[in-house]
Design an enzyme around this catalytic site. Structure first.
Site, PDB file in Angstrom:
ATOM      1  N   ASP A   3      75.563  15.083   0.791  1.00 10.80           N
ATOM      2  CA  ASP A   3      76.986  15.134   0.291  1.00 10.80           C
ATOM      3  C   ASP A   3      77.943  15.452  -1.154  1.00 10.80           C
ATOM      4  OD1 ASP A   3      79.167  16.566   2.706  1.00 10.80           O
ATOM      5  OD2 ASP A   3      80.180  16.227   0.796  1.00 10.80           O
ATOM      6  N   HIS A  29      75.689  35.608  15.459  1.00 11.03           N
ATOM      7  CA  HIS A  29      76.885  34.474  15.894  1.00 11.03           C
ATOM      8  C   HIS A  29      78.267  35.084  15.026  1.00 11.03           C
ATOM      9  CE1 HIS A  29      78.669  30.475  15.922  1.00 11.03           C
ATOM     10  NE2 HIS A  29      78.345  30.194  15.133  1.00 11.03           N
ATOM     11  N   ARG A  66      85.927  27.782   9.124  1.00 12.98           N
ATOM     12  CA  ARG A  66      86.285  28.456   9.879  1.00 12.98           C
ATOM     13  C   ARG A  66      88.494  28.489   9.452  1.00 12.98           C
ATOM     14  NH1 ARG A  66      85.384  31.583  15.037  1.00 12.98           N
ATOM     15  NH2 ARG A  66      86.914  33.932  14.392  1.00 12.98           N
ATOM     16  N   GLY A  93      78.651  18.075  10.178  1.00 17.36           N
ATOM     17  CA  GLY A  93      77.831  17.785   9.408  1.00 17.36           C
ATOM     18  C   GLY A  93      77.027  16.112  10.493  1.00 17.36           C
ATOM     19  N   ASN A 109      78.704  29.470   8.314  1.00 18.24           N
ATOM     20  CA  ASN A 109      78.833  30.904   8.169  1.00 18.24           C
ATOM     21  C   ASN A 109      78.917  31.894   6.960  1.00 18.24           C
ATOM     22  OD1 ASN A 109      78.709  31.213  11.659  1.00 18.24           O
ATOM     23  ND2 ASN A 109      80.599  29.158  11.418  1.00 18.24           N
ATOM     24  N   GLY A 116      80.379  16.692   6.875  1.00 25.47           N
ATOM     25  CA  GLY A 116      82.094  17.024   7.138  1.00 25.47           C
ATOM     26  C   GLY A 116      81.838  16.726   8.535  1.00 25.47           C
ATOM     27  N   GLY A 127      75.753  17.954   3.824  1.00 31.11           N
ATOM     28  CA  GLY A 127      76.921  18.582   4.136  1.00 31.11           C
ATOM     29  C   GLY A 127      76.766  18.094   5.463  1.00 31.11           C
TER      30      GLY A 127
END
Ligand code: APR
Length: 299
Positions: free
Chosen positions: A33, A171, A82, A13, A121, A10, A8
């Protein structure tokens, strides 16, 4: 030869990969990715940043996971991030468990002995999910506690003041600043219950404040995660707060949650059991129960 993989690439990463390369932590750095152009672009950009610094070899791929073979450390950021409308990272659970589950199948096939650092997450939930997919717990380490601790230190006056402070627990919205062990400029500090609540609220808001303004948190999570990578590959035996699947420590099990750990070549080499105040232990247990219940209800 040290080989590190970032899955990943993005916002987060890519920054993690760049920092790993710039700190010269890997001989080979693999970027993966689902977006072919993105991963190639990130790989080229990072490679072109390095010739005056070091000779890290950048390898990239999209569906050929055989490239990750023999990785010592794998940093996992694949997943949805998020957005400002999301109140809690837990809202990402169902979609990100699905994404991570496909990646984990590949890791099991090609790099089952690697140490995985989880960032996707809700990190504590994902970290438990990966552990239960069949890895040793010393090798599945969630990144978040150091970041939360860094945010807390900023709130308490770092860099003007020398702040010693850590955050354990989730977290997420149930972070637990360890007030009983805090020092500012070498002095033990005490806060009133109101002040403690204010600090906690500021801590809870610290990530979303960044996301609202620049759409993503990047430098802080990346930097704190790369500190974990460095502690492992350099066998530093450093104390860092990480999410780990507990096996009785702090009276807890069946949960991955932020606690102080010693990181070295073997991954989590020790979970350090601090003497906490009774209210801190109660909070830790309550948060652990919340995470367990949430996990149990996941589809
Ligand atoms: N395999 C590989 N890569 C994937 C997959 C998959 N199955 N699914 C998604 N990705 C990639 C996306 O293509 C994207 O490039 O994961 C990357 C995620 O990057 P961003 O969308 O920019 O998200 P980022 O801000 O980096 O956050 C990643 O870390 O902190 C957490 O909440 C955050 O869960 C999120 C993760």
């Amino acid at each position: 030869m040290t080989k590190i993989t970032v899955i990943g690439v993005g916002n987060l990463g890519a920054q993690i990969a760049y920092k790993i390369a710039a700190r010269n932590l890997a001989d080979e750095l693999v970027l993966m990715d689902i977006f072919k152009d993105l991963v190639e672009g990130q790989a080229l950009d990072i490679q072109q940043a390095l010739p005056f610094k070091n000779r890290t070899k950048i390898i990239f791929g999209s569906d050929d996971y055989s490239l990750i073979k023999n990785s010592e450390v794998i940093v996992l950021t694949a997943g949805k991030p998020r957005t400002p409308d999301m109140k809690d990272r837990l809202e990402l659970a169902e979609i990100n468990v699905k994404i991570v589950s496909s990646v984990i199948t590949e890791i099991k096939k090609y790099a089952p002995n690697s140490i995985i650092i989880t960032i996707t997450n809700p990190m504590d939930i994902i970290n438990k999910f990966i552990y239960l997919s069949g890895f040793t717990r010393e090798h599945i380490i969630g990144s978040g506690g150091q970041l939360d601790s860094a945010r807390l230190r900023t709130i308490l006056g770092c860099p003007e003041k020398e702040v010693e402070a850590f955050v354990i627990g989730e977290h997420g919205s149930d972070q637990i600043p360890v007030f009983s062990r805090m020092k500012i400029d070498g002095q033990v500090v005490f806060f009133s219950p109101d002040e403690e609540e204010k600090i906690k609220e500021e801590l809870r808001q610290s990530a979303i404040k960044v996301i609202e303004k620049k759409k993503a948190t990047i430098f802080a999570p990346a930097s704190n995660t790369v500190d974990m990578v460095e502690a492992i590959v350099k066998d530093k035996k450093e104390l860092l707060v990480c999410s780990v699947n507990l096996a009785g420590e702090y009276g807890l099990q069946d949960v991955s949650i932020g606690v102080p750990c010693i990181l070295g070549k073997k991954g989590v080499e020790k979970v350090v059991e601090w003497e906490l105040k009774s209210n801190e232990i109660t909070e830790l247990k309550k948060t652990a129960e919340k995470l367990k219940d949430f996990y149990a209800q996941l589809k």
